[in-house]
Scaffold this active site. Structure first.
Site, PDB file in Angstrom:
ATOM      1  N   SER A  61       0.824  -1.212   0.000  1.00 61.42           N
ATOM      2  CA  SER A  61       0.000   0.000   0.000  1.00 61.42           C
ATOM      3  C   SER A  61       0.860   1.264   0.000  1.00 61.42           C
ATOM      4  CB  SER A  61      -0.911   0.023   1.224  1.00 61.42           C
ATOM      5  OG  SER A  61      -1.674  -1.158   1.287  1.00 61.42           O
ATOM      6  N   GLN A  62       0.239   2.354  -0.439  1.00 62.90           N
ATOM      7  CA  GLN A  62       0.849   3.685  -0.381  1.00 62.90           C
ATOM      8  C   GLN A  62       1.249   3.994   1.078  1.00 62.90           C
ATOM      9  OE1 GLN A  62      -2.242   6.559  -0.536  1.00 62.90           O
ATOM     10  NE2 GLN A  62      -0.993   8.152  -1.498  1.00 62.90           N
TER      11      GLN A  62
END
Ligand code: SAH
Length: 213
Positions: A61-62
């Site tokens: 994920s970011q």
């Protein structure tokens, strides 16, 4: 790329600038070498402001999304936490700096073993990864002070609420395949409080109490 500098820039420009304030959370992001959790050919992008492929159609994920979920979970030094969707192992690594023990479940065995190896190399020995269907939770280690689901669910798996300790929180993206709402459920003595933390986009949570495929 100097990883220490890259982490400072990431924390200042992506996390602090967007309202991540918890000093313990910020220091975990300064400590954990995110570049170790991505494949060689993507290392130069490891500290950038977006998710990256980790193979098998999955993503790390970011950084901001990992921070938002971590802060929402409010991990404390004595806590026992559960993560569903180990993926690269990065979110589990961040949590492991902030609590006593992290259990993490991953359905793809190659990802689980890759993450285990990285955690061992980094000396993060309070993380326990299992291969299985996280939509069932992990009854034999319950109750948990917090549970974070890092894949998008069509609905909230009942078992996860049931496996929360009193005062425990569940952070989970719920919605359709392309867009979800990040939700936080807090279990009190006889009620469950629900809050919305905004829109998000995750890969699918696949399992008995998730998507069929
Ligand atoms: N937390 C990860 C991001 C993972 S992406 C990180 O920090 O890198 C979501 C992961 O959830 C994928 O690896 C996917 O295989 C896994 N997943 C999807 N459904 C699952 C399920 N029912 N049980 C366990 N893992 C699941």
């Amino acid at each position: 790329m100097d990883p220490v500098l890259a982490r400072q820039t990431m924390v200042n420009e992506q996390l602090k600038a967007r309202g991540i304030k918890d000093p313990r959370v910020l220091s975990a992001f300064l400590e954990v070498p995110r570049h170790r959790f991505v494949e060689e050919y993507l290392k130069y992008k490891a500290y950038d402001d977006y998710p990256l492929s980790i193979g098998f159609g999955q993503t790390i994920s970011q950084p901001y999304m990992v921070a938002l979920m971590t802060q929402a979970l409010m991990p404390q030094p004595g806590h026992k936490l559960l993560e569903i969707g180990t993926g690269s192992g990065y979110q589990a690594a961040i949590l492991s700096r902030l609590c006593r023990i992290v259990h993490s479940i991953e359905r793809i065995s190659s990802l689980a073993s890759r993450a285990r190896k990285i955690h061992d190399e980094l000396g993060y020995f309070n993380i326990h990864i299992r291969i299985g269907d996280g939509t069932l939770g992990l009854a034999k280690e319950a109750p948990f002070d917090g549970i974070v689901v890092t894949a998008g669910a069509p609905h909230v798996p009942e078992a996860l609420i049931a496996q929360l300790a009193e005062g425990g929180q569940l952070i989970i993206p719920v919605g359709d395949e392309s867009l979800q709402e990040l939700k936080r459920f807090t279990r009190t003595k006889d009620t469950v409080k629900e809050e919305s933390l905004g829109g998000c986009r995750f890969v699918k949570l696949i399992g008995k109490n998730g998507w069929a495929k």
